[in-house]
Motif scaffolding. Sequence first.
Motif, short mmCIF file in Angstrom:
data_model
loop_
_atom_site.label_atom_id
_atom_site.label_comp_id
_atom_site.label_asym_id
_atom_site.label_seq_id
_atom_site.Cartn_x
_atom_site.Cartn_y
_atom_site.Cartn_z
N ASP A 39 -25.76 -43.31 34.85
CA ASP A 39 -26.52 -44.05 35.86
C ASP A 39 -27.79 -44.67 35.25
O ASP A 39 -28.60 -45.23 35.96
CB ASP A 39 -26.89 -43.15 37.04
CG ASP A 39 -27.74 -41.97 36.62
OD1 ASP A 39 -27.85 -41.73 35.41
OD2 ASP A 39 -28.29 -41.29 37.50
N ARG A 84 -18.32 -44.14 43.87
CA ARG A 84 -18.20 -42.73 43.56
C ARG A 84 -18.29 -41.91 44.83
O ARG A 84 -19.00 -42.26 45.76
CB ARG A 84 -19.30 -42.32 42.60
CG ARG A 84 -19.14 -42.96 41.24
CD ARG A 84 -20.38 -42.75 40.42
NE ARG A 84 -20.79 -41.37 40.54
CZ ARG A 84 -22.04 -40.99 40.32
NH1 ARG A 84 -22.94 -41.84 39.99
NH2 ARG A 84 -22.37 -39.72 40.44
N GLY A 85 -17.58 -40.81 44.84
CA GLY A 85 -17.58 -39.99 46.03
C GLY A 85 -18.59 -38.85 45.96
O GLY A 85 -18.47 -37.88 46.68
N HIS A 86 -19.58 -38.94 45.12
CA HIS A 86 -20.56 -37.85 44.97
C HIS A 86 -21.83 -38.41 44.36
O HIS A 86 -21.87 -39.53 43.88
CB HIS A 86 -20.00 -36.77 44.05
CG HIS A 86 -19.60 -37.34 42.73
ND1 HIS A 86 -20.48 -37.45 41.69
CD2 HIS A 86 -18.44 -37.89 42.32
CE1 HIS A 86 -19.86 -38.04 40.68
NE2 HIS A 86 -18.62 -38.32 41.05
N SER A 87 -22.87 -37.59 44.39
CA SER A 87 -24.14 -38.08 43.87
C SER A 87 -24.57 -37.33 42.61
O SER A 87 -25.73 -37.35 42.26
CB SER A 87 -25.21 -37.93 44.94
OG SER A 87 -25.33 -36.56 45.27
N ILE A 92 -28.29 -48.76 42.92
CA ILE A 92 -29.00 -48.80 41.64
C ILE A 92 -28.10 -49.36 40.54
O ILE A 92 -28.55 -49.83 39.52
CB ILE A 92 -29.47 -47.38 41.26
CG1 ILE A 92 -30.50 -47.47 40.14
CG2 ILE A 92 -28.32 -46.49 40.85
CD1 ILE A 92 -31.15 -46.17 39.83
N LYS A 93 -26.78 -49.36 40.81
CA LYS A 93 -25.83 -49.76 39.78
C LYS A 93 -26.03 -51.17 39.28
O LYS A 93 -25.59 -51.51 38.19
CB LYS A 93 -24.41 -49.59 40.30
CG LYS A 93 -24.12 -50.45 41.50
CD LYS A 93 -22.78 -50.11 42.06
CE LYS A 93 -22.49 -50.99 43.26
NZ LYS A 93 -21.14 -50.91 43.71
N THR A 152 -32.01 -37.71 48.65
CA THR A 152 -31.80 -38.39 47.37
C THR A 152 -30.46 -39.13 47.33
O THR A 152 -30.08 -39.65 46.29
CB THR A 152 -31.82 -37.36 46.22
OG1 THR A 152 -30.85 -36.36 46.52
CG2 THR A 152 -33.19 -36.73 46.06
N GLU A 153 -29.76 -39.12 48.46
CA GLU A 153 -28.43 -39.74 48.46
C GLU A 153 -28.36 -40.97 49.36
O GLU A 153 -28.99 -41.01 50.42
CB GLU A 153 -27.38 -38.75 48.98
CG GLU A 153 -27.06 -37.63 48.01
CD GLU A 153 -25.97 -36.71 48.54
OE1 GLU A 153 -25.72 -36.72 49.77
OE2 GLU A 153 -25.38 -35.99 47.73
N ARG A 167 -15.67 -43.16 51.96
CA ARG A 167 -17.03 -42.66 51.79
C ARG A 167 -17.42 -42.73 50.31
O ARG A 167 -16.69 -42.25 49.45
CB ARG A 167 -17.09 -41.21 52.26
CG ARG A 167 -18.43 -40.54 52.19
CD ARG A 167 -18.27 -39.11 52.71
NE ARG A 167 -19.54 -38.45 52.89
CZ ARG A 167 -20.10 -37.67 51.99
NH1 ARG A 167 -19.51 -37.47 50.83
NH2 ARG A 167 -21.26 -37.08 52.25
N SER A 168 -18.54 -43.37 50.00
CA SER A 168 -19.05 -43.40 48.63
C SER A 168 -20.47 -42.87 48.66
O SER A 168 -21.21 -43.13 49.60
CB SER A 168 -19.07 -44.82 48.07
OG SER A 168 -17.83 -45.43 48.28
N VAL A 169 -20.82 -42.13 47.63
CA VAL A 169 -22.17 -41.56 47.58
C VAL A 169 -22.85 -42.01 46.29
O VAL A 169 -22.25 -41.98 45.22
CB VAL A 169 -22.12 -40.02 47.61
CG1 VAL A 169 -23.53 -39.44 47.74
CG2 VAL A 169 -21.25 -39.54 48.74
N TYR A 170 -24.08 -42.45 46.39
CA TYR A 170 -24.85 -42.87 45.20
C TYR A 170 -26.19 -42.15 45.21
O TYR A 170 -26.72 -41.87 46.29
CB TYR A 170 -25.13 -44.37 45.23
CG TYR A 170 -23.90 -45.21 45.47
CD1 TYR A 170 -23.07 -45.55 44.41
CD2 TYR A 170 -23.58 -45.65 46.74
CE1 TYR A 170 -21.94 -46.32 44.63
CE2 TYR A 170 -22.45 -46.42 46.96
CZ TYR A 170 -21.63 -46.75 45.91
OH TYR A 170 -20.52 -47.49 46.13
N PRO A 171 -26.74 -41.92 44.03
CA PRO A 171 -28.12 -41.43 44.04
C PRO A 171 -29.01 -42.58 44.48
O PRO A 171 -28.84 -43.71 44.02
CB PRO A 171 -28.37 -41.04 42.58
CG PRO A 171 -27.27 -41.64 41.79
CD PRO A 171 -26.18 -42.04 42.71
#
Lengths: 742, 220
Positions: free
Chosen positions: A96, A194-197, B2-3, B100-101, B112-116
């Motif tokens: 990232d 992505r499916g997670h953080s 952020i990508k 933070t997500e 469902r997509s999760v990013y920081p």
Amino acid sequence: MKCNRLQILAITLLVTALLAAILVRVGQGHITDDMLALIDWSDASEDATLARSMLLSGEAAQMFFVFSGDAADTFADSFVSDLNSSGHFLSVLRLDDYDWVAPVGTYYADHYLPLGAPLWFASACERYQFKNGCPAITDAAFLDWLSDDAIRQLDEFLQSDQAEFFNDWIPRDPLLFFPKATESFLNGANQSDRGHSSILVWARLKNAPLSREGQDPVMTLIDALSEQLPESVEFHYTGVNRFSMANRVAIQKEVQWVNIAMFVLLGGVLWFSFGNVRSAFFLLLPLPVPLLLAALLTFLCFGNVHVISLVIGGIILGVALDYGFHVSAHRFDLSGSALRSLWGGCLTSMLAFLCLVFSPLRSIAQIGVFIGSGLLLALISFLLYHRIGWFTHISDLRRIDLWKPAGKWFRCALGCFLVFALLGLMRIHFDDDVRLLQMPTKALYEEDALVRSAFSQSGRIALLTYGRDVDEVVSRASQLSAYSGAFNLLTFTGTPAQRDVFTAWNAEYGQQFSRAFRDKLMLSEYDADAFAPFFDKWDQFPEEDVPALIEGLSRSLQGPLSNLAHFSDDGNWILTSVSSLREGVALPEGTIPLDQLGHLNQSFEHYRIELMSTAFKGLLLAALVTVLIGGLRKGLKAYLSAFICTAAGVGVCSWLGIPFNLFHVAAALLSVCLCLDYALFTVHLGKCCLPVSVQISGATTLTAFAVLAFSSIPAVHSIGFSVCLCVGIALVFCHCFLVTNE
Amino acid sequence: MIKWLPLLFLCLSSPLYSIDTAIFDDSFRVELVEKSSPLQELLALFSTRRCVESGFTEERYFAFRKEPVRLRGTLCYITGVGLSLLYEEGDSRLLIFKGTELIRYAAADNERSVYPVDADHAYLESVMAFNLPALENDFNVYFQTEDDQWLLGLQRREKVVRGAKGKNIAVTSIVLQGKGSLLHTIAIRNANGFERVIRMEGVSVMDSVSNTLKQRYFPE
């Protein structure tokens, strides 16, 4: 010639110490436990070389780390910095962090028009023809539709989450070549959806993952860093080196307990055989010198010797103890039949094992030299000690009275059993799986699955396409575009066919499109003047050297994307990742599946076939020697008995559903040699019952290999179980069919 | 989100479209440490809110468009849970800023997509929470009030070096407009010239959160 016991003892200990010292000196730095030393490097075919290179330094040299939890961000940063400065990695990066995507982004941005236009045009044509039923793309309606479509795509993009990032880029690229390529880059690095953080860290090792340098210091560093982790951070990682090291450590522990158990049990059998410790010690004394000499010879022949060869060779050389029992049992009449049987058994075993020298697998060739020479030297040593009167100090061997004369019905039952067992040979199936060398580590496999799923690596198939130059590789790899979920370098550039179609269209209609698109922008609330950078470039469409362009793009790939392509004097290849292969359709020319397990299993299959062929020749030679030494009738009888017993053992394995592999072949070869030894003695000396030396030899062999059969290492278990089965059958067979009532 | 940061490095100067920069006059500059100021009173008012639900129109100002791109939807902010934006037009989606997500649900397939979540997008949640102490670390605060109407300006303290990695979308200024305890408009300007103006309509402030509301905006 008779010598004093103390003199013999002193000389033996002196020679043993001297040889041990020489061996330590010669072996220092030449004993390797590097898995690379087990691989056959002689296969120089282009695909094998490329696949190997990718396995050892490309795919397999990657490590994957996942951090999650509250303080993950801070820890991941310091972790990446520590790994980068350790000198054990070529590259470590947070996925990232995106510095690693910047070079490819910069390169693409500099060449976005020639790189992106063919792909954009192909996609537009596909939509147009799908919607309108394949009309020509040369008519005016198409130009009109294309301009509208471009505006529609731009409108949609401006509503997306990504649009704000491209506010000052879009005037140069209203057809969105760059944003779409960016999406592809990030998809390729599994960073888009992505499916997670969790925070993902990718690393490439400096040293080969199967070598000690790629394992010990790396794992020590990671362990030290993970100990500093706060409780709130969850940390998982995987890599080929982690598996390899875990296996090595587990195997070392396993070998230790197997050795201890074997020594204790064999000591028990020896003590039982003689009834006192002194005789057992006397029997063992002639053995160390030939074993050390054999090890020395192996070092001189090969330079570097693999620890597996020494361990397996050492265990199998325990068989040489049988000669001690035979010499001991016949110490007062060691001539004629007994001596012939001894030499027959020894020479046949030696020849069979020496044939392994021709095996392509280096460690098997080393085992062949070690055991072949060890057996011969051990027999010479026992005979020498016998000659100087050493065995006169040994007590008589105890006869085990378990062996009652076999009745007619028992023999009949055994015959039926043998026929049934031999029928099992028809069901034999082979399964060459490199994981036989591994200790099953469930926790590691679970962690590996967890990490690889975070990196979206599960279930994908990698295909490697190679060729003489960029053109050939690109042309071959473009045939994979039709495969489901195909992702490769051409995902960013388009295929040669797409490029040709676009070039022809652009030469004729490019200017018309430019005008039509400008008009449509003006009509659609866009500031057409703001797009001057794009139109200036489009109207003078750059003519670029496409292979050089693709080569340049490949050079700008970093991090996980760096595995996608390679163009240099070392070789030219493109890696394609697909969701599935096409059933019944052969892969395009110059394309091979890059499956690490598959490749190693293929090597194992190759080694097994080679070993079977070599062993077969060795056994033919052994048959000849047996007949020459044992006489036509008795020699052939002994040989066939040994062969039938071993085949029956293999047949039983088949009935039990055990697949046959490289290690079963090695075990079968060893079994034939052992069975032949017992058969020769029984044929020549078995009157009324099994010769006592065969009884004791059989007991020691069964004891030693039964211990191996309990090993958790599948390869060791295979050898132990097979030998036990074959030797067990051979002992009963010899008792029932070879013992004479004279 | 952020990508996209590192891939954009081309920075051109662009005009300010919608934000009234008059608020960033030194005369309106305030410090949060001041007690009994009108801003402190406003903060106290906002701190008692449990949940806010509202319709919204988002205007996106791009340098190359004559008119902004307009998107419509509804939003919900729940104290201690997060901010949820449900876009109902165009590319329908639900964006949830939760600590933070950043969680994204695509309306088409509910994937469902999760990013920081990056700092710049985390500001949006802080704005909705009216968490000025958190924003004060990065921004100078400006405040202007007349009757019960008020204007709050946040201007980045550090000069953003445009073109550096990730800085081209860095938030440079935020302007909030409201009346009494209601927030009407949020305008955010990025370093690359992009501006987003969120206008809220039909704001309802609630003391308790129903399960239906929570399920709609913050599905598990």
